[in-house]
Design an enzyme around this catalytic site. Structure first.
Site, PDB file in Angstrom:
ATOM      1  N   LYS A   1       1.638  -1.530  -0.782  1.00 54.32           N
ATOM      2  CA  LYS A   1       1.481  -0.650  -2.102  1.00 54.32           C
ATOM      3  C   LYS A   1       2.637  -1.845  -2.843  1.00 54.32           C
ATOM      4  CE  LYS A   1      -2.936   0.767  -1.538  1.00 54.32           C
ATOM      5  NZ  LYS A   1      -2.620   0.328  -0.187  1.00 54.32           N
TER       6      LYS A   1
ATOM      7  N   SER B   1      -6.499  -4.245   0.952  1.00 48.94           N
ATOM      8  CA  SER B   1      -5.951  -3.680  -0.651  1.00 48.94           C
ATOM      9  C   SER B   1      -4.870  -4.881  -1.421  1.00 48.94           C
ATOM     10  CB  SER B   1      -5.954  -2.323  -0.328  1.00 48.94           C
ATOM     11  OG  SER B   1      -4.160  -1.968  -0.100  1.00 48.94           O
TER      12      SER B   1
END
Lengths: 150, 415
Positions: A107, A70
């Protein structure tokens, strides 16, 4: 733990590492038993230590191994090692390790007006908005990524 | 003013840093060999799980409330402790590391409360470990202040001012005073001394006669008169003990011998790290006290060295002689231990006239072994007596990964 600039010329910059690491083995110890002493002997410094480059706050630094794709866009690949510095303040665009509802994730933090998002760097995944009812806790800011080619 | 920083439920907090799923859930940590409860989260305390309780006795409670159970992971706790202490040292010049999870801080130069709040915040952010800080005029009162900070403040910081001393000692039971053991507390209560406040009111001469000079000092400290300063120099240990319960109880001499050899070697390494030597070595064995039907045997023997030593060969072979003397094959042993005593500094060693060992040479050998083992891993070079199969090794079924000290164990995150 800092890296000291020793000498700079048109082409090269030399650094010396100041490290108190016990296991820092000297690059060259001299003491040639036969033949001529090395002319470089007087110019040797202790070996460069990657800790000096990667770790500013030893007490606050933790390592994390990642699994998944990701964050490919940020240069974080599956299997990479992250150097996480908990002492750093989170700012807009920081890449962080955080836990949401008991699960860790990595993230990029994005602030947008009054909202905060955890944004992946891969089109396959959606940003996550951090809301009040979430159990959200920051673990630390990703300072470096170490990628193994072999 | 002196501050006492104390990590909240330290072992449980260490486990939580890397395992946020157990946040807000009951957590217990079991002693070596997964025997007894030695640490509890607040949630586990609320379930009335007591310190020291054998795990098998409280199994129903543990299962019913889905308590998260961990074996002690000293590699992890030791590393996080060092991080906490170093973070404290980055803020305060004079820090006395008092135990794995407590440190006294010199607060003489600061307006204490705000300063303590910011230190507390920094330690939590940098290391992930929550701490409480109590600040007071003396060490003993700092302990009291810390107790109050933990139990009755939201901030986790409490400054005990001179005028509030009386009020806070009223509510402190005499057995909860720092340094008053259970036995002394029992004795004090017989004389009607129940609270810390009662203790400050007893006659000083009576205290000296009935107890000791330490009791007198304790009273002074509780009244705000400083008797104990921060100990900033590392004091050398008076004795070093390495002991463990076995994974499985045994009467097998070879297994016990291997264990004792390893404990003795650990003592020798610790001595060398401290640049010390020992005059005496003791070895003890223990059978299982809780098994009423078994033959009980708790032998203990002390042997002397002619010349004080920190040499692994000497210490391990002396430990084995000691073991031979006390071992009885009719007994099933549960635990063994080695203690080195009468410790002196390396450079105070008096050479013995009849010494047969070339100590300089042996010292160099030990240094080399220590260096190699530091680089390549513990016990890479070992005495044959230490063995390889480690059958005596303890049970650690619920051991969490060594997140901070082993690359193969670091936190892994799915992203």
């Amino acid at each position: 733990m800092t890296i000291k600039l020793l000498h700079k010329n048109k082409y090269l910059t030399f650094y010396s590492s100041t490290s108190s690491q016990l296991l820092n083995i000297p690059f060259y110890e001299g003491g040639v038993s036969a033949g001529f002493p090395s002319p470089a002997e007087d110019y040797m410094h202790s070996k460069l230590d990657l800790n000096d480059l990667l770790i500013d706050h030893p007490s606050a630094t933790y390592y994390v191994r990642v699994n998944g794709d990701s964050m490919l866009g940020a240069g974080i690949q599956s299997g990479d090692l992250l150097v996480v510095d908990r002492s750093l303040e989170v700012i807009d665009n920081s890449i962080v390790v955080a836990n949401i509802n008991g699960e860790f994730t990595v993230k990029r933090i994005k602030k947008n007006k009054n909202k905060m998002f955890l944004v992946p760097e891969n089109e396959k995944y959606q940003p996550i908005e951090i809301t009040e009812e979430m159990d959200f806790e920051l673990f630390g800011v990703v300072a470096h990524v170490i990628h193994h080619f072999i | 003013m002196i501050g006492l920083a104390d990590c909240n439920n330290f072992y449980a907090s260490c486990e939580r840093v890397f395992n946020p799923k157990i946040k807000g859930k009951p957590v217990v940590v079991l002693s070596n060999n997964d025997g007894c409860v030695i640490a509890r989260s607040n949630e586990a305390k609320a379930l009335n799980i007591k310190m020291g309780e054998p795990a098998f006795k409280i199994k129903p409670i543990l299962q019913k409330h889905k308590v998260h159970i961990f074996s002690t992971n000293f590699a992890l706790y030791g590393d996080l402790s060092e991080r906490v202490m170093n973070t404290l040292k980055s803020e305060i010049n004079k820090v006395e590391v008092y135990s794995i999870d407590e440190a006294f801080l010199d607060f003489s130069d600061f307006s204490s409360f705000d300063r303590a709040m910011s230190i507390r915040k920094k330690v939590k952010q940098w290391t992930g470990i929550p701490i409480s800080i109590g600040i007071a005029p003396t060490k003993t009162l700092a302990k009291v202040a810390n107790h109050i900070a933990k139990k009755s403040t939201k901030e986790g910081v409490f400054v005990l001012r001179e005028r509030d001393i009386t009020r806070s000692l009223q509510h402190l039971a005499v057995e909860d005073i720092w340094g008053v053991g259970r036995r002394n507390a029992f004795k004090l209560k017989q004389y009607g001394v129940y609270t810390a406040l009662d203790f400050t009111n007893v006659n000083i001469e009576w205290l000296r006669r009935k107890f000791s000079i330490n009791a007198v000092r304790l009273q002074k400290e509780l009244k705000g008169e400083r008797c104990y300063e921060l100990e900033l120099k590392k004091t050398k240990k008076k004795n070093i003990c390495t002991s463990r319960s076995f994974g499985k109880e045994t009467n097998n001499y070879n297994i016990i011998k291997q264990a004792v050899s390893n404990f003795a070697n650990t003592c020798a390494v610790k001595l060398r790290n401290e640049r010390s030597c020992c005059y005496k070595i003791s070895v003890f064995l223990m059978t299982n006290r809780h098994k009423a039907s078994a033959v009980q045997h708790f032998p203990y023997i002390t042997l002397n060295f002619n010349t004080p030593t920190s040499d692994s060969f000497e210490i391990v072979s002396k430990a084995n002689i000691a073991l031979q003397t006390i071992y009885n094959n009719a007994c099933i042993y549960k635990k063994a231990g080695v203690i080195v005593q009468s410790i002196v500094s390396e450079n105070e060693v008096q050479a013995s006239l009849f010494d047969t060992i070339d100590r300089k040479k042996r010292n160099r050998l030990m240094c080399s072994i220590d260096k190699i083992n530091m680089l390549m891993g513990r016990d890479k070079i070992r005495l044959a007596a230490q063995g390889f199969d480690r059958k005596w090794k303890l049970k650690q079924e619920k051991l969490s990964p060594c997140y901070t000290t082993r690359f193969s164990d670091i936190l892994s995150v799915n992203i």
